[in-house]
Design a protein around this motif. Structure first.
Motif, PDB file in Angstrom:
ATOM      1  N   GLU A  77      -9.131  14.457   4.799  1.00 50.85           N
ATOM      2  CA  GLU A  77      -8.794  15.867   4.668  1.00 50.85           C
ATOM      3  C   GLU A  77      -8.973  16.552   6.019  1.00 50.85           C
ATOM      4  O   GLU A  77      -9.952  16.293   6.731  1.00 50.85           O
ATOM      5  CB  GLU A  77      -9.674  16.547   3.613  1.00 50.85           C
ATOM      6  N   LEU A  78      -8.040  17.390   6.372  1.00 51.12           N
ATOM      7  CA  LEU A  78      -8.103  18.102   7.638  1.00 51.12           C
ATOM      8  C   LEU A  78      -7.463  19.473   7.500  1.00 51.12           C
ATOM      9  O   LEU A  78      -6.704  19.734   6.555  1.00 51.12           O
ATOM     10  CB  LEU A  78      -7.433  17.297   8.754  1.00 51.12           C
ATOM     11  N   MET A  79      -7.807  20.348   8.444  1.00 54.64           N
ATOM     12  CA  MET A  79      -7.204  21.670   8.533  1.00 54.64           C
ATOM     13  C   MET A  79      -6.127  21.602   9.604  1.00 54.64           C
ATOM     14  O   MET A  79      -6.412  21.275  10.759  1.00 54.64           O
ATOM     15  CB  MET A  79      -8.254  22.726   8.891  1.00 54.64           C
ATOM     16  N   ALA A  80      -4.904  21.893   9.212  1.00 59.69           N
ATOM     17  CA  ALA A  80      -3.769  21.709  10.113  1.00 59.69           C
ATOM     18  C   ALA A  80      -3.908  22.590  11.350  1.00 59.69           C
ATOM     19  O   ALA A  80      -4.218  23.779  11.263  1.00 59.69           O
ATOM     20  CB  ALA A  80      -2.470  22.020   9.383  1.00 59.69           C
ATOM     21  N   ARG A  81      -3.698  21.964  12.499  1.00 59.29           N
ATOM     22  CA  ARG A  81      -3.693  22.674  13.774  1.00 59.29           C
ATOM     23  C   ARG A  81      -2.377  22.384  14.485  1.00 59.29           C
ATOM     24  O   ARG A  81      -1.677  21.434  14.153  1.00 59.29           O
ATOM     25  CB  ARG A  81      -4.863  22.233  14.652  1.00 59.29           C
ATOM     26  N   GLU A  82      -2.099  23.192  15.480  1.00 55.95           N
ATOM     27  CA  GLU A  82      -0.874  22.970  16.245  1.00 55.95           C
ATOM     28  C   GLU A  82      -0.896  21.604  16.915  1.00 55.95           C
ATOM     29  O   GLU A  82       0.140  20.948  17.046  1.00 55.95           O
ATOM     30  CB  GLU A  82      -0.711  24.076  17.290  1.00 55.95           C
TER      31      GLU A  82
ATOM     32  N   GLU B  53      -3.775  25.496   7.325  1.00 54.40           N
ATOM     33  CA  GLU B  53      -3.638  25.088   5.936  1.00 54.40           C
ATOM     34  C   GLU B  53      -4.291  23.726   5.726  1.00 54.40           C
ATOM     35  O   GLU B  53      -4.186  22.844   6.578  1.00 54.40           O
ATOM     36  CB  GLU B  53      -2.158  24.994   5.539  1.00 54.40           C
ATOM     37  N   PRO B  54      -4.961  23.513   4.570  1.00 55.48           N
ATOM     38  CA  PRO B  54      -5.580  22.204   4.318  1.00 55.48           C
ATOM     39  C   PRO B  54      -4.529  21.144   4.012  1.00 55.48           C
ATOM     40  O   PRO B  54      -3.532  21.402   3.337  1.00 55.48           O
ATOM     41  CB  PRO B  54      -6.485  22.468   3.111  1.00 55.48           C
ATOM     42  N   VAL B  55      -4.769  19.942   4.516  1.00 56.87           N
ATOM     43  CA  VAL B  55      -3.873  18.801   4.301  1.00 56.87           C
ATOM     44  C   VAL B  55      -4.719  17.603   3.881  1.00 56.87           C
ATOM     45  O   VAL B  55      -5.764  17.330   4.483  1.00 56.87           O
ATOM     46  CB  VAL B  55      -3.066  18.457   5.568  1.00 56.87           C
ATOM     47  N   ALA B  56      -4.275  16.901   2.835  1.00 55.22           N
ATOM     48  CA  ALA B  56      -4.970  15.698   2.347  1.00 55.22           C
ATOM     49  C   ALA B  56      -4.044  14.495   2.524  1.00 55.22           C
ATOM     50  O   ALA B  56      -2.877  14.539   2.131  1.00 55.22           O
ATOM     51  CB  ALA B  56      -5.369  15.862   0.889  1.00 55.22           C
TER      52      ALA B  56
ATOM     53  N   PRO C 129       0.824  -1.211   0.000  1.00 55.05           N
ATOM     54  CA  PRO C 129       0.000   0.000   0.000  1.00 55.05           C
ATOM     55  C   PRO C 129       0.858   1.261   0.000  1.00 55.05           C
ATOM     56  O   PRO C 129       1.989   1.266   0.496  1.00 55.05           O
ATOM     57  CB  PRO C 129      -0.828  -0.131   1.288  1.00 55.05           C
ATOM     58  N   ASP C 130       0.284   2.305  -0.559  1.00 53.56           N
ATOM     59  CA  ASP C 130       1.007   3.573  -0.695  1.00 53.56           C
ATOM     60  C   ASP C 130       0.307   4.652   0.126  1.00 53.56           C
ATOM     61  O   ASP C 130      -0.924   4.779   0.089  1.00 53.56           O
ATOM     62  CB  ASP C 130       1.072   4.003  -2.167  1.00 53.56           C
ATOM     63  N   LEU C 131       1.089   5.425   0.879  1.00 55.50           N
ATOM     64  CA  LEU C 131       0.563   6.511   1.706  1.00 55.50           C
ATOM     65  C   LEU C 131       1.198   7.820   1.248  1.00 55.50           C
ATOM     66  O   LEU C 131       2.420   7.914   1.128  1.00 55.50           O
ATOM     67  CB  LEU C 131       0.878   6.262   3.181  1.00 55.50           C
ATOM     68  N   ALA C 132       0.340   8.815   0.995  1.00 53.89           N
ATOM     69  CA  ALA C 132       0.828  10.111   0.518  1.00 53.89           C
ATOM     70  C   ALA C 132       0.151  11.234   1.301  1.00 53.89           C
ATOM     71  O   ALA C 132      -1.074  11.218   1.487  1.00 53.89           O
ATOM     72  CB  ALA C 132       0.563  10.277  -0.970  1.00 53.89           C
ATOM     73  N   ILE C 133       0.951  12.206   1.761  1.00 48.46           N
ATOM     74  CA  ILE C 133       0.445  13.400   2.435  1.00 48.46           C
ATOM     75  C   ILE C 133       0.720  14.589   1.516  1.00 48.46           C
ATOM     76  O   ILE C 133       1.868  14.823   1.113  1.00 48.46           O
ATOM     77  CB  ILE C 133       1.118  13.598   3.802  1.00 48.46           C
ATOM     78  N   SER C 134      -0.339  15.328   1.198  1.00 48.13           N
ATOM     79  CA  SER C 134      -0.205  16.416   0.231  1.00 48.13           C
ATOM     80  C   SER C 134       0.753  17.499   0.718  1.00 48.13           C
ATOM     81  O   SER C 134       1.494  18.085  -0.075  1.00 48.13           O
ATOM     82  CB  SER C 134      -1.581  17.026  -0.052  1.00 48.13           C
ATOM     83  N   ASN C 135       0.738  17.785   2.002  1.00 48.18           N
ATOM     84  CA  ASN C 135       1.600  18.830   2.560  1.00 48.18           C
ATOM     85  C   ASN C 135       2.147  18.339   3.892  1.00 48.18           C
ATOM     86  O   ASN C 135       1.597  18.656   4.959  1.00 48.18           O
ATOM     87  CB  ASN C 135       0.815  20.134   2.735  1.00 48.18           C
ATOM     88  N   PRO C 136       3.214  17.552   3.876  1.00 41.24           N
ATOM     89  CA  PRO C 136       3.714  16.979   5.136  1.00 41.24           C
ATOM     90  C   PRO C 136       4.297  18.013   6.088  1.00 41.24           C
ATOM     91  O   PRO C 136       4.426  17.731   7.272  1.00 41.24           O
ATOM     92  CB  PRO C 136       4.780  15.978   4.675  1.00 41.24           C
ATOM     93  N   ASN C 137       4.643  19.204   5.592  1.00 37.50           N
ATOM     94  CA  ASN C 137       5.155  20.280   6.446  1.00 37.50           C
ATOM     95  C   ASN C 137       4.232  21.483   6.286  1.00 37.50           C
ATOM     96  O   ASN C 137       4.518  22.426   5.543  1.00 37.50           O
ATOM     97  CB  ASN C 137       6.594  20.644   6.068  1.00 37.50           C
ATOM     98  N   ALA C 138       3.108  21.419   6.977  1.00 38.57           N
ATOM     99  CA  ALA C 138       2.057  22.426   6.814  1.00 38.57           C
ATOM    100  C   ALA C 138       2.181  23.500   7.883  1.00 38.57           C
ATOM    101  O   ALA C 138       2.826  23.320   8.920  1.00 38.57           O
ATOM    102  CB  ALA C 138       0.687  21.773   6.880  1.00 38.57           C
ATOM    103  N   SER C 139       1.516  24.623   7.585  1.00 38.14           N
ATOM    104  CA  SER C 139       1.375  25.700   8.562  1.00 38.14           C
ATOM    105  C   SER C 139      -0.027  25.654   9.141  1.00 38.14           C
ATOM    106  O   SER C 139      -0.931  25.025   8.576  1.00 38.14           O
ATOM    107  CB  SER C 139       1.636  27.065   7.906  1.00 38.14           C
ATOM    108  N   CYS C 140      -0.207  26.305  10.264  1.00 39.15           N
ATOM    109  CA  CYS C 140      -1.524  26.313  10.910  1.00 39.15           C
ATOM    110  C   CYS C 140      -2.584  26.849   9.945  1.00 39.15           C
ATOM    111  O   CYS C 140      -2.342  27.788   9.192  1.00 39.15           O
ATOM    112  CB  CYS C 140      -1.479  27.162  12.168  1.00 39.15           C
TER     113      CYS C 140
END
Length: 389
Positions: free
Chosen positions: A208-213, A170-173, A157-168
């Motif tokens: 999908e989530l909104m990055a939080r601290e 910011e959307p992340v998939a 299986p393959d796992l991919a994070i759209s933005n592995p180094n996100a800012s508060c």
């Protein structure tokens, strides 16, 4: 299969016919030369009777051995990829075992065989679950062993994070996917250290989530599951970690803008900042450092405005805090209190005296008015002749 007869048609090997006189006779697989017999009733060579080997004679007198024997079937692997190959070796522990056989629905290639052993290579295995049977006979007893082969294709299986180094904020998939499997029916699941466990699902899984601290350091794994026959196989992806960075921030809860202190007590400047990386907080009063969170005795000079500044590599946040100091002076309060009491007493006395004086004047005035009216009235006749005594 191949040059083996089915199990239902295979029978123990027939015993060889008796050998002619003066000839060597094979008994139970061992060859012996003619020799004189020490046993009575057994003809010697040259007397027209057959010569028996020692093993054959024991078989004739005692019957076949009753000790158990084992059949072993081993393979290079019991699990192969779709279209893979397996080498099988089957053997028997019986010293008088005949040539055995092997049955399977798979395509096979003979590598070698002999009394008590055989070797077969299975090619192009595409059946998800196959049973291979190997059998040997020993003194009329047959034993069969089974070897199970699972043939499947379970992709990694393959796992991919759209933005592995996100800012508060910011959307992340996060996507969990896999190539097609064999047999079909692959199921996927996305596991997170910060999210509830999700059920298995067919096809790709998305989150999908909104990055939080609070999401900083969250770990994700993509899991794949495939049913092969009555077996279940699983694979997991490498662990992926989400990193979230945030600018410094302060609010009314972490750094109240107005704080009340009491003179003589130990008080603390309440101010803290959040952010990732953790910000460095500096507070000053009149340009001089005043660390927050440190208890200290309060004096009147602590009243005023404080400036607090939080900084990390992403930015700076500034906040002003006003401190009010409540105090009292014992040497001043008592005289003021006594003066207030005296003033109240004086005012009360004045009021009472004025009320009393006014009432007295009113009574005197009324008496004077009554006396004047009496003097102005003419005297009565009876009163003049008889003045009061």
């Amino acid at each position: 299969m191949g040059d083996d007869a089915p199990l239902s048609q295979v029978s123990p090997p027939a015993l060889p016919p008796p050998a002619p006189p003066h000839a060597g006779v094979t008994g139970s697989g061992f060859r012996s030369h003619p020799r004189s017999s020490p046993l009575p009733g057994v003809a010697m060579p040259g007397h027209g009777l057959p010569a028996w080997s020692l093993t054959g004679l024991l078989l004739a007198l005692c019957g076949p051995p009753t000790s158990p024997f084992e059949v072993t079937l081993e393979g290079t692997s019991s699990e192969v990829g779709y279209g893979g190959t397996v080498l099988l070796n089957c053997s028997s522990s019986c010293p008088e075992a005949t040539v055995g056989g092997l049955e399977t629905s798979l395509s096979k290639e003979w590598v070698g065989r002999g009394p008590g052993w055989l070797s077969v290579r299975l090619r192009n295995i595409t059946e998800s679950l196959s049973n291979i049977f190997c059998y040997f006979s020993c003194f009329g007893e047959r034993k069969i062993v089974t070897f199970r082969v699972l043939a499947y294709d379970l992709p990694q299986p393959d796992l991919a994070i759209s933005n592995p180094n996100a800012s508060c904020n910011e959307p992340v998939a996060i996507n969990c996917s896999s190539a097609p499997s064999w047999p079909p029916g692959l199921k996927l699941r996305l596991r997170s250290s910060r999210q509830p466990l999700q059920p298995w699902a067919e096809g790709p899984v998305h989150l999908e989530l909104m990055a939080r601290e609070e999401d900083d350091g969250a770990e994700f794994i993509c899991e794949a599951q495939l049913s092969v026959g009555n077996e279940t196989r699983q694979k997991t992806s490498a662990t992926a970690t989400l990193r979230v960075t945030c600018q410094p921030r302060m609010d009314d809860g972490s750094c109240p803008p107005s704080q009340n202190w009491t003179e003589g007590q130990d008080e603390t400047l309440r101010c803290s900042a959040r952010g990732n990386p953790p910000p460095r907080l500096e507070c000053t009063k009149d340009g001089k450092p005043f660390p927050a969170g440190v208890p200290r005795p309060v004096t009147r000079t602590h009243a005023g405005t404080y400036c607090c500044q939080a900084t990390n590599r992403l930015g700076t946040a500034v906040r002003s805090v006003t401190v009010w100091v409540h105090y009292h002076d014992p040497d001043v309060v008592l005289p003021v209190l006594l003066g207030a009491v005296a003033l109240v007493a004086l005012l009360t006395g004045v009021v009472v005296y004025r009320i009393y004086y006014r009432k007295k004047k009113i009574r005197l005035y009324r008496l004077q008015q009554l006396q004047r009216r009496l003097e102005m009235q003419p005297p009565r006749s009876g009163q003049e002749d008889n003045p009061p005594q």
